[in-house]
Design a protein around this motif. Structure first.
Motif, PDB file in Angstrom:
ATOM      1  N   HIS A 225       0.811  -1.210   0.000  1.00  0.00           N
ATOM      2  CA  HIS A 225       0.000   0.000   0.000  1.00  0.00           C
ATOM      3  C   HIS A 225       0.847   1.264   0.000  1.00  0.00           C
ATOM      4  O   HIS A 225       0.346   2.342  -0.255  1.00  0.00           O
ATOM      5  CB  HIS A 225      -0.981   0.010   1.181  1.00  0.00           C
ATOM      6  CG  HIS A 225      -0.338   0.091   2.518  1.00  0.00           C
ATOM      7  ND1 HIS A 225       0.266  -0.993   3.110  1.00  0.00           N
ATOM      8  CD2 HIS A 225      -0.206   1.122   3.375  1.00  0.00           C
ATOM      9  CE1 HIS A 225       0.737  -0.635   4.289  1.00  0.00           C
ATOM     10  NE2 HIS A 225       0.475   0.639   4.470  1.00  0.00           N
ATOM     11  N   LEU A 226       2.131   1.152   0.214  1.00  0.00           N
ATOM     12  CA  LEU A 226       3.005   2.316   0.206  1.00  0.00           C
ATOM     13  C   LEU A 226       3.652   2.544  -1.152  1.00  0.00           C
ATOM     14  O   LEU A 226       4.177   3.614  -1.416  1.00  0.00           O
ATOM     15  CB  LEU A 226       4.096   2.169   1.266  1.00  0.00           C
ATOM     16  CG  LEU A 226       3.612   2.115   2.717  1.00  0.00           C
ATOM     17  CD1 LEU A 226       4.791   1.870   3.651  1.00  0.00           C
ATOM     18  CD2 LEU A 226       2.872   3.370   3.105  1.00  0.00           C
ATOM     19  N   THR A 227       3.619   1.533  -2.025  1.00  0.00           N
ATOM     20  CA  THR A 227       4.352   1.642  -3.278  1.00  0.00           C
ATOM     21  C   THR A 227       3.475   1.937  -4.497  1.00  0.00           C
ATOM     22  O   THR A 227       3.985   2.302  -5.530  1.00  0.00           O
ATOM     23  CB  THR A 227       5.138   0.351  -3.553  1.00  0.00           C
ATOM     24  OG1 THR A 227       4.212  -0.741  -3.628  1.00  0.00           O
ATOM     25  CG2 THR A 227       6.152   0.094  -2.462  1.00  0.00           C
ATOM     26  N   GLN A 228       2.161   1.775  -4.405  1.00  0.00           N
ATOM     27  CA  GLN A 228       1.270   1.995  -5.544  1.00  0.00           C
ATOM     28  C   GLN A 228       1.202   3.492  -5.877  1.00  0.00           C
ATOM     29  O   GLN A 228       0.776   4.281  -5.073  1.00  0.00           O
ATOM     30  CB  GLN A 228      -0.121   1.464  -5.206  1.00  0.00           C
ATOM     31  CG  GLN A 228      -1.159   1.684  -6.273  1.00  0.00           C
ATOM     32  CD  GLN A 228      -0.904   0.905  -7.529  1.00  0.00           C
ATOM     33  OE1 GLN A 228      -0.202   1.368  -8.408  1.00  0.00           O
ATOM     34  NE2 GLN A 228      -1.464  -0.278  -7.610  1.00  0.00           N
ATOM     35  N   ARG A 229       1.623   3.881  -7.072  1.00  0.00           N
ATOM     36  CA  ARG A 229       1.616   5.296  -7.414  1.00  0.00           C
ATOM     37  C   ARG A 229       0.935   5.616  -8.741  1.00  0.00           C
ATOM     38  O   ARG A 229       0.929   6.742  -9.162  1.00  0.00           O
ATOM     39  CB  ARG A 229       3.036   5.859  -7.408  1.00  0.00           C
ATOM     40  CG  ARG A 229       3.623   5.947  -6.025  1.00  0.00           C
ATOM     41  CD  ARG A 229       2.837   6.937  -5.169  1.00  0.00           C
ATOM     42  NE  ARG A 229       3.356   6.959  -3.821  1.00  0.00           N
ATOM     43  CZ  ARG A 229       2.652   6.748  -2.733  1.00  0.00           C
ATOM     44  NH1 ARG A 229       1.371   6.489  -2.810  1.00  0.00           N
ATOM     45  NH2 ARG A 229       3.197   6.786  -1.551  1.00  0.00           N
TER      46      ARG A 229
ATOM     47  N   THR B  43      -2.351   8.414  -3.331  1.00  0.00           N
ATOM     48  CA  THR B  43      -2.253   9.108  -2.051  1.00  0.00           C
ATOM     49  C   THR B  43      -1.321   8.352  -1.123  1.00  0.00           C
ATOM     50  O   THR B  43      -1.478   7.161  -0.903  1.00  0.00           O
ATOM     51  CB  THR B  43      -3.648   9.247  -1.398  1.00  0.00           C
ATOM     52  OG1 THR B  43      -4.464  10.025  -2.253  1.00  0.00           O
ATOM     53  CG2 THR B  43      -3.544   9.911  -0.035  1.00  0.00           C
ATOM     54  N   GLY B  44      -0.353   9.061  -0.576  1.00  0.00           N
ATOM     55  CA  GLY B  44       0.586   8.432   0.350  1.00  0.00           C
ATOM     56  C   GLY B  44       0.546   9.131   1.689  1.00  0.00           C
ATOM     57  O   GLY B  44       0.060  10.238   1.793  1.00  0.00           O
ATOM     58  N   PRO B  45       0.988   8.466   2.713  1.00  0.00           N
ATOM     59  CA  PRO B  45       1.673   7.182   2.643  1.00  0.00           C
ATOM     60  C   PRO B  45       0.740   5.984   2.471  1.00  0.00           C
ATOM     61  O   PRO B  45       1.194   4.888   2.173  1.00  0.00           O
ATOM     62  CB  PRO B  45       2.403   7.093   3.984  1.00  0.00           C
ATOM     63  CG  PRO B  45       1.577   7.890   4.927  1.00  0.00           C
ATOM     64  CD  PRO B  45       0.980   9.002   4.089  1.00  0.00           C
ATOM     65  N   CYS B  46      -0.574   6.163   2.683  1.00  0.00           N
ATOM     66  CA  CYS B  46      -1.462   5.013   2.477  1.00  0.00           C
ATOM     67  C   CYS B  46      -2.858   5.499   2.091  1.00  0.00           C
ATOM     68  O   CYS B  46      -3.199   6.672   2.258  1.00  0.00           O
ATOM     69  CB  CYS B  46      -1.522   4.129   3.717  1.00  0.00           C
ATOM     70  SG  CYS B  46      -2.034   4.972   5.216  1.00  0.00           S
TER      71      CYS B  46
ATOM     72  N   ALA C 221      -5.393  -0.387  -1.623  1.00  0.00           N
ATOM     73  CA  ALA C 221      -4.658  -1.645  -1.419  1.00  0.00           C
ATOM     74  C   ALA C 221      -5.437  -2.660  -0.584  1.00  0.00           C
ATOM     75  O   ALA C 221      -5.135  -3.855  -0.615  1.00  0.00           O
ATOM     76  CB  ALA C 221      -3.322  -1.363  -0.752  1.00  0.00           C
ATOM     77  N   HIS C 222      -6.440  -2.205   0.134  1.00  0.00           N
ATOM     78  CA  HIS C 222      -7.219  -3.094   1.004  1.00  0.00           C
ATOM     79  C   HIS C 222      -8.485  -3.617   0.340  1.00  0.00           C
ATOM     80  O   HIS C 222      -9.185  -4.447   0.909  1.00  0.00           O
ATOM     81  CB  HIS C 222      -7.587  -2.361   2.298  1.00  0.00           C
ATOM     82  CG  HIS C 222      -6.407  -1.825   3.015  1.00  0.00           C
ATOM     83  ND1 HIS C 222      -5.485  -2.628   3.642  1.00  0.00           N
ATOM     84  CD2 HIS C 222      -5.976  -0.548   3.175  1.00  0.00           C
ATOM     85  CE1 HIS C 222      -4.536  -1.874   4.173  1.00  0.00           C
ATOM     86  NE2 HIS C 222      -4.810  -0.614   3.904  1.00  0.00           N
ATOM     87  N   LEU C 223      -8.773  -3.138  -0.866  1.00  0.00           N
ATOM     88  CA  LEU C 223      -9.995  -3.533  -1.556  1.00  0.00           C
ATOM     89  C   LEU C 223      -9.777  -4.797  -2.374  1.00  0.00           C
ATOM     90  O   LEU C 223      -8.668  -5.064  -2.834  1.00  0.00           O
ATOM     91  CB  LEU C 223     -10.452  -2.410  -2.493  1.00  0.00           C
ATOM     92  CG  LEU C 223     -10.700  -1.056  -1.827  1.00  0.00           C
ATOM     93  CD1 LEU C 223     -11.029  -0.010  -2.880  1.00  0.00           C
ATOM     94  CD2 LEU C 223     -11.789  -1.143  -0.782  1.00  0.00           C
TER      95      LEU C 223
END
Length: 184
Positions: free
Chosen positions: A3-7, A160-163, A167-169
Motif C-alpha cells: 500500500h506504500l508503493t502503488q503510485r 495518495t501516500g503514505p497510504c 490496497a485493502h480492496l
C-alpha cells in the motif's frame, strides 16, 4: 508494504445507495452528488440504488453488493441521523468485518466548520466487509460533498501516500479472473 508503493491511478468500481422514504432517482440530489464526484475523479459507477429507510432493505442491498465480485466501494447517503426512521448504522454495522473508526470522527471534525455543533448528530461511519469499503454519510448534498472532497477523494486514490484504502480492496473482477487464469 504494497500500500506504500502503488503510485499509478486505479479506477475503482463504486456503487451508490440512497436511503430515503421520500426521494426518487429524479429528486436524489445527494446520490447524484456522489455519482458526479466519483465519475469526475475517474472511478466507475458500477450500480446505483435507492431503498426505504428500513433495516432489512438496507442490509439486503448492501449484502448483495458486498458479495458482488465487481463492487469495490459502496457509498451510502441518508439514514444516519437520530430520528426513528434513521436506521443506516444499525443496518450496516453487523455486516462489517472491521469498522473504520476514523471515518466518522474525521467527518464530524471537518463538517464542524460548515454546520457547527450540529455535526454532533451525525452517525456517519465506514468499514470493510469482504474487501469492500462501505461508507455511510448523511443525506444532504453538502454532507456528501464534504465527505467526498475532504476524505474519500484522497483515500480512494491509489496515488495518495503514505497510504489509502485501494490496497485493502478486493481486486476488480477482471483482474482477479486474469490472476486465476495465469495460475492455471
Amino acid at each position: 508494504m504494497a500500500h506504500l508503493t502503488q503510485r499509478s491511478f486505479v479506477s475503482l468500481n463504486i456503487a451508490v445507495l440512497t436511503i430515503s422514504d421520500t426521494r426518487t432517482f429524479d429528486t436524489d440530489t445527494s446520490g447524484q452528488t456522489l455519482v458526479e464526484r466519483l465519475e469526475g475523479a475517474g472511478h466507475v459507477l458500477i450500480d446505483r440504488g435507492l431503498v426505504m429507510d428500513d433495516i432489512y432493505q438496507i442490509r439486503a442491498r448492501v449484502s448483495q453488493w458486498i458479495a458482488d465480485p465487481q463492487v469495490q466501494v459502496i457509498l451510502m447517503t441518508g439514514g444516519t441521523g437520530f430520528t426513528a426512521r434513521d436506521n443506516t448504522p444499525q443496518a450496516v454495522l453487523p455486516l462489517l468485518d472491521k469498522q473504520v473508526d476514523g471515518f466518522g470522527e474525521l467527518f464530524r471534525q471537518v463538517s464542524l466548520a460548515e454546520i457547527g455543533m450540529s455535526t454532533l448528530q451525525s452517525r456517519a461511519l465506514a468499514g470493510m466487509s469482504n474487501g469492500v469499503l462501505v461508507c455511510c454519510m448523511p443525506g444532504s448534498p453538502g454532507a456528501c460533498r464534504t465527505a467526498w472532497d475532504q476524505i474519500l477523494l484522497s483515500q480512494l486514490d491509489s496515488r495518495t501516500g503514505p497510504c489509502n484504502f485501494v490496497a485493502h480492496l478486493k481486486p476488480q473482477f477482471e483482474q482477479a479472473l486474469s490472476a486465476c487464469e495465469a495460475r492455471s
